[in-house]
Enzyme design. Sequence first.
Site, mmCIF file in Angstrom:
data_model
loop_
_atom_site.group_PDB
_atom_site.id
_atom_site.type_symbol
_atom_site.label_atom_id
_atom_site.label_comp_id
_atom_site.label_asym_id
_atom_site.label_seq_id
_atom_site.Cartn_x
_atom_site.Cartn_y
_atom_site.Cartn_z
ATOM 1 N N ALA A 1 -31.422 -16.552 13.894
ATOM 2 C CA ALA A 1 -30.036 -16.941 14.144
ATOM 3 C C ALA A 1 -29.957 -18.035 15.198
ATOM 4 O O ALA A 1 -30.643 -17.981 16.206
ATOM 5 C CB ALA A 1 -29.241 -15.723 14.604
ATOM 6 N N CYS A 2 -29.102 -19.013 14.968
ATOM 7 C CA CYS A 2 -28.805 -20.053 15.945
ATOM 8 C C CYS A 2 -27.356 -20.476 15.737
ATOM 9 O O CYS A 2 -26.789 -20.282 14.664
ATOM 10 C CB CYS A 2 -29.705 -21.275 15.777
ATOM 11 S SG CYS A 2 -31.470 -20.973 15.947
ATOM 12 N N THR A 3 -26.768 -21.060 16.766
ATOM 13 C CA THR A 3 -25.408 -21.574 16.675
ATOM 14 C C THR A 3 -25.359 -22.951 17.304
ATOM 15 O O THR A 3 -25.915 -23.161 18.381
ATOM 16 C CB THR A 3 -24.409 -20.647 17.401
ATOM 17 O OG1 THR A 3 -24.489 -19.333 16.850
ATOM 18 C CG2 THR A 3 -22.990 -21.161 17.276
ATOM 19 N N ARG B 1 -20.263 -15.525 13.761
ATOM 20 C CA ARG B 1 -20.494 -16.514 14.823
ATOM 21 C C ARG B 1 -19.878 -17.864 14.459
ATOM 22 O O ARG B 1 -19.357 -18.578 15.324
ATOM 23 C CB ARG B 1 -21.999 -16.667 15.082
ATOM 24 C CG ARG B 1 -22.607 -15.487 15.802
ATOM 25 C CD ARG B 1 -24.078 -15.688 16.113
ATOM 26 N NE ARG B 1 -24.925 -15.536 14.940
ATOM 27 C CZ ARG B 1 -25.557 -16.515 14.307
ATOM 28 N NH1 ARG B 1 -25.454 -17.761 14.745
ATOM 29 N NH2 ARG B 1 -26.309 -16.279 13.258
#
Length: 351
Positions: free
Chosen positions: A24-26, A231
């Site tokens: 996961a990354c944002t 997110r």
Amino acid sequence: MYRFTKFAAALTAVAALMTAEVQACTRVVYHGEAGRTLTGRSMDFKDPMISNFWVFPKGMKRGGQAGERSVEWTSKYGSLAVSGYDISTVDGMNEAGLNASLLWLNASQYPEDDKSSKRMSLAIWAQFYLDQFASVKEAVEYTKDNPIQVVSGEVPGRPGSLAPLHLTLSDASGDSAVLEWIDGKLSIHHDRSYQVVTNDPAYDFQLANKAYWGKVNSLNFLPGSGRSEDRFVRAGFYVNAVTQTDDPRIAAAAVFSVVRNASVPYGVSMSDAPNLSTTRWRVVADQKALQFHAESATSPNIFWVDLKKLDFAEGAKVRKLELGVDMSRVLVGEVSDKFEDAEPFTFEAAE
């Protein structure tokens, strides 16, 4: 009905992905006052990651690291790059204010070799754009006119596991693009409004997800889980709800606050949600001031690099700021004087 159908398709795609391992990354782009553009991202990964800062001057000769038909170029712009395991560039900003970020996208499917196109290793994909372009528009136009096949390589420490990544670009004007390999074809989403990118599903579905949540009053309710879709919605609301300013310090604080809100607490993992992974570090690039901020999840301090103090001239030496696992080295304030001369790392080859 059409929007509901698209959103239902997005949920179906996500359900299918939940059986796969996803990181996961944002990433968010902040449009402040007086042209103050900043891009922030979290690096969320199940495994500890060695990430260092590298100064690459202009005039460097590069190859695509993908066999005999690898694309070749000479860098037009110097850049500050963030490495992943010192085998790839996963984030960074060049001296013109172009930012490039790689994020996990399990839906990625790279093209089969057509035996004729120029090729490039996924490890150097982001660096190619940092080297060559000053604006997103310029980068997108080149990409459309000059097809290049991207070839994935193994995830470090996971033999046989190919990295599925998509690429985001933003520039000092606030323009943005998302590049994804879906079903072997390159999909490009290019628009200033594309401020937020997370992970799966593919961007078309994320936009449908955003439209669905657009009917909900975000001041009263926002989806709160660590899932990529949640997110995406949460960061998309907050990046425009936080203080909009031309003050570089306040703007950076605002962007960090958005990225932290979309981050995963340290050490958290869930067996039934493999797309929930610990946030290792966060970076925020001020594309007007040309300052690049960073913080480690294991350190209480923020440090930054003023790109105007770096030597990007052709023939200048490559320099490295050693940060260690998860950027665990404790640094405070402006650190451009702490870089040391180094041999450039070798980008991971892919065949």
